[in-house]
Design an enzyme around this catalytic site. Structure first.
Site, PDB file in Angstrom:
ATOM      1  N   THR A  73       1.056  -1.144  -0.081  1.00 19.74           N
ATOM      2  CA  THR A  73       0.026  -0.122  -0.066  1.00 19.74           C
ATOM      3  C   THR A  73       0.830   1.295  -0.061  1.00 19.74           C
ATOM      4  OG1 THR A  73      -0.006   0.253   2.390  1.00 19.74           O
ATOM      5  CG2 THR A  73      -1.824  -1.090   1.440  1.00 19.74           C
ATOM      6  N   VAL A  87       7.592  -2.219   6.897  1.00 16.93           N
ATOM      7  CA  VAL A  87       7.332  -0.933   6.984  1.00 16.93           C
ATOM      8  C   VAL A  87       8.044  -0.341   5.765  1.00 16.93           C
ATOM      9  CG1 VAL A  87       8.129   1.393   8.293  1.00 16.93           C
ATOM     10  CG2 VAL A  87       7.718  -0.572   9.671  1.00 16.93           C
ATOM     11  N   LYS A  88       7.381   0.665   5.162  1.00 23.28           N
ATOM     12  CA  LYS A  88       7.745   1.190   3.782  1.00 23.28           C
ATOM     13  C   LYS A  88       8.197   2.712   3.977  1.00 23.28           C
ATOM     14  CE  LYS A  88       5.808   0.859  -0.872  1.00 23.28           C
ATOM     15  NZ  LYS A  88       4.509   0.675  -1.768  1.00 23.28           N
ATOM     16  N   VAL A  89       9.529   2.775   3.801  1.00 19.15           N
ATOM     17  CA  VAL A  89       9.969   4.317   3.812  1.00 19.15           C
ATOM     18  C   VAL A  89      10.710   4.739   2.418  1.00 19.15           C
ATOM     19  CG1 VAL A  89      11.041   3.684   6.072  1.00 19.15           C
ATOM     20  CG2 VAL A  89      12.435   3.559   4.435  1.00 19.15           C
ATOM     21  N   ALA A 127       3.275  -1.058   4.767  1.00 20.04           N
ATOM     22  CA  ALA A 127       2.341   0.172   5.088  1.00 20.04           C
ATOM     23  C   ALA A 127       3.642   1.371   5.192  1.00 20.04           C
ATOM     24  CB  ALA A 127       1.822  -0.287   6.455  1.00 20.04           C
TER      25      ALA A 127
END
Ligand code: G3P
Length: 217
Positions: free
Chosen positions: A27, A82-84, A56
């Protein structure tokens, strides 16, 4: 090749998941906006539905705030990645969150050098955006090849997650090059089943079957 579904639409994920097609979900803030859902609620619902990683994305731009947001997102479920973003602050956050035992997906990658830095920061996934490079008349697929070669040269374990996939050809070429994962909208995954000769062949078989007057059931 692993298939991630690039959407926050729960019904569409469920349909593909029931077919065993879903190895994970990605997402981003735009997809959350399109879903009209609360990020924490919808991410939890998706993470409970699929076994694989569910990305996310943080929205802070400073490393400390990204880390705080990442920790909160990671608490949603064990399978959160975790998306960075691929900024210097994002790389710092990637390193900290990875060292804390989280999966991290470094997104918005548009160059091989960026991908090299993400691997050195310990990223679980690197997300090169194919379609957006094509949009500006560059060859998005060349980036996938370059990253594959660099990661193989040095044995980096960061998985190449081909993203911004817009066409079945993007999916095919990513698989040929050896991207570890592709994330695509549900529509593109379904289009991969289509072929004009399949439709034509089926039509001919059914016409001949009709002439036999037989039934299987
Ligand atoms: O996975 C990244 C993807 O959501 C971006 O796709 O089509 O907005 O470039 P697109």
């Amino acid at each position: 090749m692993k298939f991630f579904v690039d959407t926050a639409e729960v019904d569409q994920i469920a349909e593909l998941n029931d077919l065993g097609m879903v190895d994970g979900v990605t997402t981003n803030p735009s997809l959350i906006m399109k879903s009209g859902r609360d990020i924490l609620e919808v991410t939890k619902e998706i993470a409970d539905m699929v076994d694989g990683p569910v990305s996310a994305e943080v929205v802070a731009t400073q490393a400390d705030a990204m880390i705080a947001e990442g920790r909160k997102l990671a608490k949603i479920a064990d399978n959160i990645a975790v998306k960075v973003p691929l900024t210097w602050a994002g790389l710092k956050a990637c390193n900290v969150l990875t060292n804390e035992g989280n999966m991290v997906n470094v997104t918005l990658c548009f160059s091989a050098n960026q991908a090299l830095l993400a691997a050195k920061a310990g990223a679980t996934f690197i997300s090169p955006f194919i379609g957006r490079l094509d949009d500006i008349n560059l060859e998005g697929m060349d980036l996938i090849s370059d990253i594959r070669q660099i990661y193989d040269n040095y044995g980096y374990e960061t998985q190449i997650l081909a993203a911004s996939i817009r066409t079945v050809n993007h999916a095919y070429q990513s698989a040929m090059i050896g991207a570890d994962v592709m994330t695509a909208p549900p529509k593109v995954i379904k289009q991969m089943a289509e072929h004009v000769l399949t439709d034509k062949g089926l039509e001919a078989f059914l016409a001949d079957w009709e002439k036999t007057g037989q039934q299987i059931l």
